[in-house]
Design an enzyme around this catalytic site. Structure first.
Site, short mmCIF file in Angstrom:
data_model
loop_
_atom_site.label_atom_id
_atom_site.label_comp_id
_atom_site.label_asym_id
_atom_site.label_seq_id
_atom_site.Cartn_x
_atom_site.Cartn_y
_atom_site.Cartn_z
N CYS A 1 0.81 -1.22 0.00
CA CYS A 1 0.00 0.00 0.00
C CYS A 1 0.84 1.27 0.00
O CYS A 1 0.30 2.38 -0.07
CB CYS A 1 -0.93 0.01 1.20
SG CYS A 1 -1.96 -1.45 1.23
N CYS B 1 0.36 2.51 6.47
CA CYS B 1 0.80 1.16 6.76
C CYS B 1 0.74 0.35 5.48
O CYS B 1 0.11 0.77 4.52
CB CYS B 1 -0.12 0.52 7.80
SG CYS B 1 -1.85 0.53 7.28
#
Lengths: 790, 483
Positions: free
Chosen positions: B147, B467
């Site tokens: 991500c 994250c």
């Protein structure tokens, strides 16, 4: 490596898995009066849900003790009486343990069958009350839920378990020669079906949470949590409690049904079991299998089947009654006492009596990537030890590394590891041909071929590269450690501290003597296959320092071993006990007993592997080697059979399984073993006339066992062994001494020293000195009150 | 100046800072900095900065964001479903060209982030750039870091500029979750490859005879963490439980995200969105995942991962999204020379990683204090927080972790807690929960949101944090370019 090359077969034997699980069974629910303050149970109310938290003081595990029982009844009565409370959660405050069963000592304390039966009946009453509770009770299980703990859990209306490796459910009573005596034999079949219930109760296997969910043993799973605002273990228990409370509420509000949807297979099985004919077939089949496996030596499995059958065919009342009676009968058996003794011994051998070592071993190096070396590497890397595996040739190293990988990969196939974990474990292993990195090693274990000059060469080479603090451990089954250590640069300044330690005097005494640089050479005798055999025999010499011993034991414990510590001497303990028995095996064969017949005689006595097969598995050359070495030292006492038999076999290439031929013929992929007909001429040439007075089947069995036992007792007499418990554990876990007899020392206690001495004398009359009872055994025979276990 | 109002205790390493402050002004590129610098020199030892220092470093080139754009982020399976990833990436690139009017030939290098790779266009950056009409002399590569792939694309660009290798970089990211590569099973692939090599009919027949029907079972791209086999939603649910984040808290936070996104969209604040004429379909002009609902409605949803009692639901998780983003990054002097008015500086950044099982989504907690310390800032200095919202539970767990002394001491090796970002400065224009989260493209959206918010709301520093799968995390300081 006599004892020692031995035999995965040992571990295939189900009852031999003895007591790997943590806690134990046998409840001691008794009706004693309540204590004034509660020490085992704290209970609070959240909304309309009572949360009952079990936490036995001063113990790592919760056990069903008298006090716990009375507090529990008291609390439950309050809960049932309260209008405010509509449901309850039963949970443990201890991480890693729900209820591990009950204190085994409570059962041991019972003098009569009636007492034990009564215990069982009281326990049955308690759990029956739980089962019939109108307010739903949810068992929230984190950690071991075994024996009586499981029986409590399955009498609750709902079960929620954490999906943690530590959470295991099971009925291990059979491994102690007993049966689930608090209604387990009656409830389990209803809950998980007869076949699954029988499997659980007959094998005693521990079932992990996810499997338990699939079987219907638990209703919900809760994932263990990682770090948050509290330590993970603490928060996981809290979370389990929170989830359990929501389910307890749901059950009380009838929003959640305690009934479980059964899968198709399960439904079909359940349906099939309603047909009496099918049931009879199932019982028959299971009984047959049990008879075949136990050879009638273990009474518990058959009784378990019996009790289950009674419950199903004649109704619960008859079932409960039968359960409590059979429970009483079983606990009183010798077999049960033997198995419980082994359990105690095992607990003892899981402790480091030398205390914590000054420096933890973090870097391990293993010399020799053979079967043993690689096996040791495997059990080390999977506990996180950085391990160097060194061999002299790339081919040997390859084979060793592949063995480690295969061992780990088999665990992946069984879903005990993920492939990722396997890879990360495997990266702890470094395979190499040189001594690079040895300068960082904290311990070196050599597992090179059993040859004194080779071991000397290796020791000298290694001492040139290792740091001062590094321990040198030799994996040998018969070469005396002091002889190996003779060429060490380091033992000169050693001191004799061992006597002090082993005779149990205070450690301070040996510390007092710790001047100079103590000796760092020690023996670590592993048993093959290392990843399956639980035993490790650690051999200390007169000069071995206490800290070296502490380190070796710490490493062994880390590797998951049960450890006996023995004194240096030819054959140490295990090999030394096995040698005279093997000599007798040869004599019996020379006397014309068929190897197959001999095998069946030994297995029917309770040995997991037949005696002739054992020689094949160990390797005829190894057996010969040991027989010669020990024969020289011990002389006539180790005689009997003619070693020429082994010599001839070796010269013909009949080395046992590894060469494809020994007493039997071994072929890849062929399970059936045929006798090696080429052996006939060898046996014929060495034939001895059998002595009819000592050649009955029973006599043959006892000739083998009494020589074993006599030598074991002699080891204790000579101080090779420190305690009888270690002797029993070593014999059972390392050599396959019948677990139902509890080991040589327990056997003497239970069977009677006098009877054994009588037998020995009878054989002594026929064969001479080999059967002369040792002094200690004779002492025990002379004073019947003398026992190895008081 | 508010500098005197900040207490001394907030400045733990005053002397070290003092040294830095005294050096920084030397390299200060803007005239505007001069006055505050003077003030600093006076109050050096006793004061805490709020604003008005810059994070420029001596002998390191300043890197600026000229501008950035993104396609509207759409729920997968909607208008973009027939496209390929490079189509979306191309749309972002052409949008960027249009927005900035940058001459294609000045672009030195193009970097894109992506997570689930389309095997035909594994270097999607190159395919998209060629299609968008960039010079075929401009090299391009594709990066992947779950991500935070777009963040990796940007920081790679920052590195190339700072080290003097390049002056002008286009960084971006793309993800098309409407289509993912589904493969034949390994056995089938092996059979097909062996068939290819077979020389005789006999060999072929013997290979074909090994075929079994189960070879046809397809292999889906992994939805779970490779190392732990746990899906991210499952991990998020456990994380929320570990930090005792309730279902209601999570739903409330998700509702906040959707409401703020709706407001920002209605007020036209999401200026980084460029319209995209989808071939064969209508022009897409705005994100379609923003759906403010009510708490009652959200409470009805069943848990999506830990059934039946978990707390993470479809409504409080980010959804599968298609989208692409692109950003023009330059050396400051190059931008000024070309007559651009940059939007922001890209300052210190930090990558962190931790246990992929139990701390999978705690990247922001670990990265935030580190990047702040590196930049010599405190939480109080930050005017705009833009955190990637993978799950409500994840954001709230990070909050609780940042607010916990116990966690800081036991897991981060810190003496005191990180501190909580003030909610009024936090993801004010919505976040991944509401705007959507095309894995490879989110990083650029975060940076542009921070830059645009600083321009719109005033303030000097923005903090971007995210994250990522694998237990990794990222944080970066975005500094507003002086107006």
């Amino acid at each position: 490596m006599v004892a020692c090359r031995a035999i995965g077969i040992l571990s295939r034997f189900s009852a031999f898995r003895i007591l790997r699980s943590r806690g134990y069974i046998c409840r001691n629910f008794t009706g004693s009066s309540a204590l004034l303050t509660r020490t085992h149970i704290n209970y609070g109310v959240k909304g309309d849900v009572a949360v009952v938290r079990i936490n036995s003081p001063n113990s790592k595990v919760n056990t069903l003790s008298k006090e716990l029982h009375s507090e529990f009844s008291e609390v439950m009565n309050e809960i049932w009486a309260s209008d405010q409370i509509r449901s309850a959660v039963l949970i443990s405050s201890k991480p890693g343990c729900f209820i591990a069963g009950a204190d085994i000592n409570m059962l041991a304390a019972c003098k009569t069958l009636q007492e034990v039966t009564q215990l069982s009946q009281e326990a049955q009453r308690i759990v029956e009350k739980l089962e019939k509770s109108t307010k739903p009770i949810v068992a929230a299980i984190n950690g071991s839920c075994l024996g009586g703990g499981l029986e409590v859990a399955i009498s609750c209306q709902y079960r929620i378990a954490t999906k943690d490796r530590k959470t295991v459910l099971g009925t291990p009573e059979v491994l102690l020669g007993a049966l689930p005596g608090a209604g387990g034999t009656q409830r389990l079949p209803k809950m998980v079906g007869v076949p699954a219930a029988l499997d659980m109760m007959l094998t005693g296997r521990s079932i992990r949470a996810d499997r338990a969910k699939k079987m219907g043993l638990v209703d919900q799973l809760v994932e263990p949590l990682g770090p948050g605002l509290k330590p993970p273990e603490e928060r996981t228990i809290e979370y389990l409690e929170e989830v359990a409370i929501t389910f307890a509420k749901g059950l009380a509000d009838k929003k959640i049904s305690p009934k479980r949807d059964k899968g198709l297979v399960e439904k079909l099985t359940a349906y099939a079991m309603t047909i009496p004919f099918v049931r009879q077939q199932v019982y028959k089949k299971v009984e047959e299998k049990v008879r075949k496996q136990t050879k009638g030596l273990y009474p518990a499995p058959l009784k378990i089947i019996d009790v289950v059958k009674t419950g199903i065919e004649q109704g619960s009342d008859a079932g409960y009654l039968c359960e409590s009676q059979k429970f009483g009968e079983l606990v009183m058996t010798k077999e049960s006492k033997a198995l419980m003794g082994l359990y105690h011994g095992q607990v003892l051998c899981k402790k480091n009596k030398f205390g914590a070592p000054q420096k933890d071993v973090k870097h391990l190096a293993i010399l020799g990537a053979g079967l043993m070396g690689a096996g040791i590497a495997q059990v080390s890397v999977d506990k996180g030890l950085k391990t160097i595996l060194k061999d002299a040739t790339l081919t040997a190293l390859d084979r060793g590394q592949q063995q480690v990988f295969k061992g780990l990969n088999d665990k992946v196939k069984k879903k005990a590891l993920t492939s990722f974990e396997r890879d990360s474990i495997f990266s702890n292993l470094t395979g190499q041909l040189d001594y690079q990195g040895f300068e960082k090693a904290d311990m070196v274990i050599e597992a090179v071929f059993e040859d004194l000059s080779l071991k000397h060469r290796v020791l000298k080479e290694v001492e040139a590269v290792i740091p001062d603090h590094c321990i040198f451990a030799s994996n040998t089954s018969a070469l005396p450690i002091s002889e190996i250590a003779a060429v060490s640069k380091r033992p000169e300044k050693c001191f004799p501290s061992r006597e002090g330690m082993l005779s149990g005097s205070s450690p301070a005494f040996s510390d007092l003597l710790a001047f100079g640089s103590p000796c760092q050479v020690i023996g670590m005798h592993y048993f093959s296959p290392v990843d399956k055999m639980q035993l490790l025999e650690i051999i200390t010499t007169e000069k071995t320092s206490k800290d070296t011993s502490a380190s070796a034991v710490a490493v062994g414990l880390k590797q998951g071993k049960v450890i006996i510590v023995v004194k240096d001497g030819p054959g140490f303990y295990t090999t030394r006990c096995l040698a005279p028995m093997m000599s007798e095996v040869i004599r019996i064969l020379q006397e014309g007993v068929d190897p197959k017949k001999l095998d069946s005689l030994t297995t029917s006595f309770g040995f997991p592997v037949g005696a002739a097969t054992l020689v094949d598995e160990v390797g005829v050359d190894v057996a010969k080697h040991v027989a010669e070495d020990l024969g020289k030292v011990f002389g006539e006492r180790f005689g009997g059979g003619n070693p020429e038999l082994l010599t001839q076999m070796v010269s013909k290439g009949f080395l046992g399984r590894k060469s494809g031929k020994g007493f039997y013929i071994y072929q890849e992929g062929v399970k059936r073993k045929d006798l090696n007909s080429d052996m006939d001429s060898i046996l014929a040439s060495l034939k001895l006339p059998p002595k009819s007075e000592v050649s009955s089947d029973e006599d043959i069995q006892f000739r083998l066992v009494t020589r074993f036992v006599n030598e074991a007792v002699m080891c204790l007499q000579e101080g090779i062994l420190a305690t009888p418990a270690e002797g029993d554990i070593g014999a059972v876990f390392g050599l396959g001494f019948p677990p139902c007899l509890g080991g040589p020392f327990r056997f003497v206690d239970l069977y009677g020293a006098q009877k054994i001495v009588d037998r020995l004398k009878k054989y002594e009359a026929a064969y001479g000195k080999q059967f002369t009872p040792c002094q200690l055994l004779a002492d025990h025979a002379n004073s019947p009150n003398k026992k190895f276990y008081q | 100046m508010t500098i005197l109002t900040y207490p001394f205790k907030n400045l733990p390493t005053a002397s070290k800072w003092a040294l830095r402050f005294s050096i920084r002004p030397l390299s200060c590129s803007s005239q505007l900095r001069a006055a505050p610098v003077f003030v600093f020199k006076l109050y050096l030892k006793a004061v805490q900065t709020k604003t008005k220092k810059t994070l420029a470093k001596p002998n390191i080139r300043n890197v600026v964001v000229v501008d950035g754009v993104r396609t509207p982020f759409l729920l997968s399976g909607t208008s973009y479903k027939d496209l390929m990833p490079h189509d979306l990436a191309r749309a972002a690139l052409t949008g960027l060209l249009h927005r900035t009017s940058v001459p294609k030939e000045v672009v030195d290098y193009i970097i894109f982030g992506t997570v689930i790779q389309e095997v035909k266009t594994s270097n999607v950056a190159r395919e998209a750039a060629l299609g968008a009409g960039f010079s075929d002399k401009t090299p391009a590569h594709t990066v992947t870091m779950a991500c935070i792939s777009a963040n990796q694309a940007m920081t790679t660009g920052v590195g190339l500029i700072a080290s003097g290798q390049c002056d002008v970089i286009v960084a971006g990211g793309v993800e098309l979750m409407s289509d993912v590569p589904i493969r034949h099973s390994r056995k089938m692939r092996k059979l097909m490859l062996d068939l290819n090599k077979a020389k005789s009919m006999g060999q072929r027949l013997s290979l074909i005879s090994k075929f079994r029907f189960n070879f046809l079972a397809p292999e889906l791209p992994a939805v779970s963490e490779f190392s732990t086999s746990e899906t991210m939603g499952h991990s998020a649910d456990r994380l929320a439980a570990a930090f005792a984040v309730s279902r209601l808290e999570q739903d409330e936070y998700a509702l906040r995200s959707h409401s703020l996104a709706k407001k920002a969209q209605d007020e036209g604040l999401l200026s980084d969105v460029v319209p995209f004429k989808v071939p064969g379909k209508d022009t897409v002009t705005k994100d379609n995942g923003i759906r403010p609902s009510s708490l009652e409605q959200m409470a009805k949803l069943k848990p999506a991962f830990i059934k039946p009692y978990g707390t993470v639901t479809a409504a409080n998780s980010s959804f599968l999204t298609d989208g692409a983003s692109a950003m023009l990054i330059m050396a400051e002097e190059k931008a000024l020379a070309m007559g651009y008015k940059p939007k922001a500086y890209l300052r210190d950044f930090m990558y962190v990683s931790q246990d992929p099982k139990d701390q999978l989504l705690l990247g922001p907690t670990y990265a935030t204090p580190k990047v702040l310390e590196k930049a010599g800032l405190t939480m109080n200095d930050i005017d705009a927080f833009e955190f990637h919202e993978a799950f409500s539970g994840q954001i709230l767990a990070n909050f609780k972790a940042m607010d916990s002394d116990w966690f800081a001491e036991n897991y981060m090796g810190r003496k005191t807690k990180v501190g909580l970002p003030p909610l009024e400065k936090f993801n004010n224009w919505g976040g991944s929960l509401s705007l959507g989260h095309p894995f490879g493209a989110t990083g650029c959206r975060l940076v542009m949101a921070a830059a645009n918010r600083l321009r719109k709301e005033g303030g000097q520093y923005g903090l971007v944090a995210a994250c990522a799968a694998g237990g990794q995390g990222h944080a970066m300081i975005v500094e507003a370019y002086p107006k």
